[in-house]
Design a protein around this motif. Structure first.
Motif, PDB file in Angstrom:
ATOM      1  N   ALA A   7      -6.268   8.580  17.794  1.00  0.00           N
ATOM      2  CA  ALA A   7      -5.804   7.242  18.262  1.00  0.00           C
ATOM      3  C   ALA A   7      -6.438   6.461  19.285  1.00  0.00           C
TER       4      ALA A   7
ATOM      5  N   VAL B  89       7.862   8.491   8.882  1.00  0.00           N
ATOM      6  CA  VAL B  89       7.520   9.703   7.980  1.00  0.00           C
ATOM      7  C   VAL B  89       8.780   9.883   7.341  1.00  0.00           C
TER       8      VAL B  89
ATOM      9  N   ASN C   8      -3.565   8.419   7.358  1.00  0.00           N
ATOM     10  CA  ASN C   8      -4.366   7.347   6.883  1.00  0.00           C
ATOM     11  C   ASN C   8      -4.920   6.178   7.649  1.00  0.00           C
TER      12      ASN C   8
ATOM     13  N   GLU D 232      -2.198  11.874  13.883  1.00  0.00           N
ATOM     14  CA  GLU D 232      -2.519  10.517  14.469  1.00  0.00           C
ATOM     15  C   GLU D 232      -2.996  10.488  15.704  1.00  0.00           C
TER      16      GLU D 232
ATOM     17  N   VAL E  58      -6.002   2.527   7.951  1.00  0.00           N
ATOM     18  CA  VAL E  58      -6.132   1.313   7.005  1.00  0.00           C
ATOM     19  C   VAL E  58      -6.843   0.140   7.690  1.00  0.00           C
TER      20      VAL E  58
ATOM     21  N   PRO F 269       1.572   7.653  17.803  1.00  0.00           N
ATOM     22  CA  PRO F 269       0.596   7.705  19.256  1.00  0.00           C
ATOM     23  C   PRO F 269      -0.442   6.632  19.114  1.00  0.00           C
ATOM     24  N   THR F 270      -0.526   5.859  18.240  1.00  0.00           N
ATOM     25  CA  THR F 270      -1.618   4.808  17.990  1.00  0.00           C
ATOM     26  C   THR F 270      -1.218   3.377  18.508  1.00  0.00           C
ATOM     27  N   HIS F 271      -2.179   2.553  18.560  1.00  0.00           N
ATOM     28  CA  HIS F 271      -2.128   1.223  19.400  1.00  0.00           C
ATOM     29  C   HIS F 271      -1.331   0.282  18.274  1.00  0.00           C
ATOM     30  N   ASP F 272      -1.037   0.651  17.079  1.00  0.00           N
ATOM     31  CA  ASP F 272      -0.042  -0.254  16.427  1.00  0.00           C
ATOM     32  C   ASP F 272       1.228   0.295  16.304  1.00  0.00           C
TER      33      ASP F 272
ATOM     34  N   MET G 217      -6.253  -2.962  12.137  1.00  0.00           N
ATOM     35  CA  MET G 217      -6.399  -1.573  11.982  1.00  0.00           C
ATOM     36  C   MET G 217      -4.955  -0.855  12.045  1.00  0.00           C
ATOM     37  N   GLY G 218      -4.461  -0.172  11.068  1.00  0.00           N
ATOM     38  CA  GLY G 218      -3.154   0.536  11.117  1.00  0.00           C
ATOM     39  C   GLY G 218      -3.301   1.916  10.788  1.00  0.00           C
ATOM     40  N   SER G 219      -2.513   2.758  11.214  1.00  0.00           N
ATOM     41  CA  SER G 219      -2.498   4.180  11.255  1.00  0.00           C
ATOM     42  C   SER G 219      -0.999   4.834  10.688  1.00  0.00           C
ATOM     43  N   TYR G 220      -1.387   5.431   9.425  1.00  0.00           N
ATOM     44  CA  TYR G 220       0.083   5.999   8.851  1.00  0.00           C
ATOM     45  C   TYR G 220      -0.032   7.626   8.770  1.00  0.00           C
ATOM     46  N   PRO G 221       0.791   8.168   9.549  1.00  0.00           N
ATOM     47  CA  PRO G 221       0.931   9.502   9.390  1.00  0.00           C
ATOM     48  C   PRO G 221       1.731   9.937   7.795  1.00  0.00           C
TER      49      PRO G 221
ATOM     50  N   ASP H 127       4.247  -5.088  12.013  1.00  0.00           N
ATOM     51  CA  ASP H 127       4.013  -4.295  13.197  1.00  0.00           C
ATOM     52  C   ASP H 127       3.596  -5.307  14.274  1.00  0.00           C
TER      53      ASP H 127
ATOM     54  N   ALA I 217      -2.701  10.384  24.284  1.00  0.00           N
ATOM     55  CA  ALA I 217      -2.243   9.759  23.105  1.00  0.00           C
ATOM     56  C   ALA I 217      -0.992  10.481  22.663  1.00  0.00           C
TER      57      ALA I 217
ATOM     58  N   ARG J  50       0.718  -1.183   0.022  1.00  0.00           N
ATOM     59  CA  ARG J  50      -0.038  -0.017  -0.169  1.00  0.00           C
ATOM     60  C   ARG J  50       0.754   1.153  -0.184  1.00  0.00           C
TER      61      ARG J  50
END
Lengths: 270, 270
Positions: B208, A172, B237, B204, B239, A95-98, B223-227, A68, A137, A40
């Motif tokens: 979060a 990033v 994003n 993010e 995802v 800052p997110t759970h993943d 679930m993923g989070s992509y800054p 991850d 967060a 992606r």
């Protein structure tokens, strides 16, 4: 810094003092990201890190892209930190759970992780200056393994860190690049590897024998051959690499003479 | 093909017969190339392979980039072929002295390698048809480990090969892509992983907590989070990934509702 002689022409003592040693300094990179493995997101960090490390005299010798998952991150970090002088990681420090890189690296070293007051102060100065709240967060991003040095960046104002020889950076690209520039001056470096490229508009197979003979004559200069397709034609980049400028130039001259003799390149007029 | 049920909503028997199973099929990729590690060449194969494998229902779970050294290639291939259903390699199968992938893979399996008559026939048809000589350097590219199946390509007419679960391809992107398309129909596949992306123009940290709650409610949807940084602003994003279309849609609806409620996205009018 310990300087050990390597290669065929040992530098006179002290020649490179204070700048870089003759020692070979090695590194590996762990890219953490399901999104890279799923296709992606296209990674933009490997090429940049490879180029910058080569420029400063650190040899990137392995890259691993892992999901991850704490177990996979810990396994990669522990395998590579034993083997190379430095291990860089990118991704998974948001800052997110993943975002599990920081606790995974702490676990790899067996050290505790907690909110770091220095990191929090960096973030507070930035967030409060902009009237933003330092939410739970956001505070999560100030969790740093015990004993780590912080790595600043002027974009997100959320630090990366260096724990022993492991350097943890954001994913990033703009933030990662800022962190890399912040940490590079602190690392030991070897003599930079120089490289030269000769481009031949013929397929690899036509230069293979000559390249092999030249390699035999210059065992201390690494020679690689990289084919490409340009406008439907097969071409080859011949790349010579050495830390010794004089040997590199001698190998280039020998290879160029051979290619000219076979009519594969035209030697530019003097 | 064996189909083993996985995930929360087992497919009715026979639903996917003949196309793809419910089984999860995994893969790793070994990129062989000093030039990638030095930063001279930017890899273009990882992203393409990741995307194509995801599309057909094979999960890429690890990538390693290693130098042009037999020991390192053998080590990576042996570590990964035990662990994943398939191991792909790119690079190092040309005619020059630094092209050592084929003999390294043979050594990894402990099988002999020799000029393969089928490979030679493929190459001869092409070269002789163009009035080109099948030189010793070119013949070197017909060396295939014993027991391997060939992988054709219509660009260089020099084959890659598949030995048990290891798939050896060229490094030149156009040639690699042709080989990948040739070999994909022969491989077993799982149910393709579907993904959905929700783009939020907020950092993010602002999503979060909601994302973590939604993840808890849908443990079967990854679930993923992509800054990202766009025009100086931080965005994210989100995802969602699942093999189950209905669960994916339910998770999307729940997350969208939460984001709309917090004013982070505007729900499009029906």
């Amino acid at each position: 810094m310990a300087t050990t002689s390597s290669g065929p022409s040992p530098a006179s003592e002290g020649e490179t003092q204070g700048r870089s040693g003759d020692e070979i300094v090695t590194a590996a990179l762990v890219v953490i990201g399901d999104e890279i493995l799923s296709g992606r997101t296209k990674d933009k960090n490997i090429g940049h890190i490879a180029e910058r490390l080569t420029e400063v005299g650190i040899r990137l010798l392995e890259v691993r892209i892992v999901p991850d998952e704490a177990g996979r991150i810990i396994e990669a970090v522990n395998a590579l930190r034993e083997r190379y002088d430095y291990v860089f990681t990118t991704g998974g420090i948001g800052p997110t759970h993943d975002d599990i890189t920081a606790p995974s690296v702490a676990e790899a070293f067996g050290v505790p992780i907690a909110i770091d007051e220095r990191a929090l102060a960096m973030m507070r100065a930035y967030y409060e200056g902009r009237g933003l709240e330092l939410t739970e967060a956001r505070k999560r991003m100030a969790r740093i393994p015990k004993g780590a040095a912080l790595i600043a960046n002027e974009i997100s104002h959320t630090p990366g860190f260096m724990l022993e020889n492991v350097i943890v950076m954001a994913g990033v690209p703009a933030i990662m690049q800022a962190m890399l520039e912040d940490v590079l001056p602190r690392l030991k470096k070897g003599r930079p590897l120089r490289s030269l490229t000769i481009t031949v508009m013929h397929p690899e197979s036509e230069v293979a024998a000559l390249l092999a003979r030249t390699q035999d004559a210059f065992p201390d200069v690494a020679m690689g051959s990289y084919p490409f397709v340009r406008e439907g034609r097969l071409g080859t980049n011949l790349v010579l690499r050495s830390t010794d400028e004089a040997r590199l130039e001698a190998a280039r001259a020998a290879l160029s003479a051979g290619l000219t003799q076979k009519g594969l390149i035209q030697e530019p007029e003097a």
